[in-house]
Design a protein around this motif. Structure first.
Motif, short mmCIF file in Angstrom:
data_model
loop_
_atom_site.label_atom_id
_atom_site.label_comp_id
_atom_site.label_asym_id
_atom_site.label_seq_id
_atom_site.Cartn_x
_atom_site.Cartn_y
_atom_site.Cartn_z
N PRO A 91 0.59 -1.33 0.06
CA PRO A 91 -0.16 -0.16 0.01
C PRO A 91 0.92 1.32 0.06
N MET A 92 1.85 1.19 0.54
CA MET A 92 2.96 2.54 0.50
C MET A 92 3.32 2.77 -0.87
N VAL A 93 3.79 1.61 -1.49
CA VAL A 93 4.08 1.94 -2.73
C VAL A 93 3.12 2.35 -3.69
N ALA A 94 1.96 1.76 -3.65
CA ALA A 94 0.74 2.26 -4.40
C ALA A 94 0.51 3.55 -4.14
N ARG A 95 0.17 3.90 -2.93
CA ARG A 95 -0.02 5.21 -2.33
C ARG A 95 0.90 6.26 -2.89
N ASN A 96 2.35 6.12 -2.96
CA ASN A 96 3.07 7.07 -3.28
C ASN A 96 2.92 7.31 -4.83
#
Length: 175
Positions: free
Chosen positions: A44-49
Motif C-alpha cells: 500500500p505504501m508503494v501504491a499510495r506514493n
C-alpha cells in the motif's frame, strides 16, 4: 527515465520528492509504464506514493492514463486502504467517463461510499462528484441522486463534503 524500484517509490517523502519523480517520468513520457509498475502494487505504501506522484501530472499526461481506467476503478473498489482509494478515485475523476463504458458496480460503489460516515471526507466528496458525472448520462438517475442528497443529514459531514452536496443541489457542479 531513471529505473525506479519499489523501495524508492515507497521512500518518496514530501511534495518536492513527488514532483522530482514526476519530472523524471515526464521527461520520458512514461506515465502508463510508471502506473503499471507501481500504482497497482500490493504494497500500500508503494501504491499510495505512486498514485500521489501521478496526481502531479498535467491534463495531457492524464490522458495517457485513460487505458488504465478500469484498473484504477477496480483498485478503488477493492482496496482496503483509504489513501489508495482516495488517490485512485482522484485520478479516475480526471479521466474521461463515457456512457458506453458506465460500470454499474462503480456507480453503486460511489453511491454507497459517498454517504458512509466512516469514509474520509476526500473519498466521500470524490465519490459524490463521480456519481454525479455517471448519473448525468441518465436523467432518472440524476433525479434519484438529487433526492438522496436532499435527505442526507449534512450535520454529519465535513465542510468539504457539504460544499460538494450544495454545489450539486444548486446545479453548479460540472458533469
Amino acid at each position: 527515465m531513471k529505473n525506479f524500484d519499489k523501495q524508492q517509490i515507497a521512500d518518496v517523502r514530501g511534495e518536492l520528492g513527488a514532483q522530482a519523480v514526476c519530472r523524471q517520468i515526464r521527461q520520458c513520457n512514461a506515465f502508463v509504464d510508471f502506473a503499471r509498475d507501481f500504482a497497482f502494487s500490493p504494497d500500500p505504501m508503494v501504491a499510495r506514493n505512486a498514485l500521489w506522484i501521478l496526481t502531479k501530472a498535467n491534463a495531457d499526461e492524464f490522458r495517457q492514463l485513460q487505458p488504465l481506467l478500469d484498473q484504477l476503478i477496480d483498485q478503488s473498489i477493492a482496496t482496503e486502504h483509504s489513501s489508495v482509494r482516495r488517490l485512485s478515485l482522484n485520478i479516475v475523476e480526471r479521466l474521461q467517463l463515457d456512457k458506453e463504458q458506465l460500470r454499474t458496480d462503480f456507480l453503486d460503489f460511489c453511491l454507497q461510499h459517498m454517504a458512509q460516515l466512516d469514509e474520509p471526507p476526500g473519498v466521500q466528496a470524490v465519490c459524490m462528484k463521480l456519481a454525479h458525472r455517471m448519473c448525468a448520462f441518465y436523467p432518472e438517475l440524476g433525479q434519484e441522486l438529487s433526492r438522496t442528497l436532499l435527505i442526507m443529514d449534512q450535520s454529519y459531514y465535513k465542510p468539504a463534503v457539504k460544499c460538494v452536496i450544495n454545489r450539486m443541489l444548486k446545479g453548479k457542479l460540472k458533469s
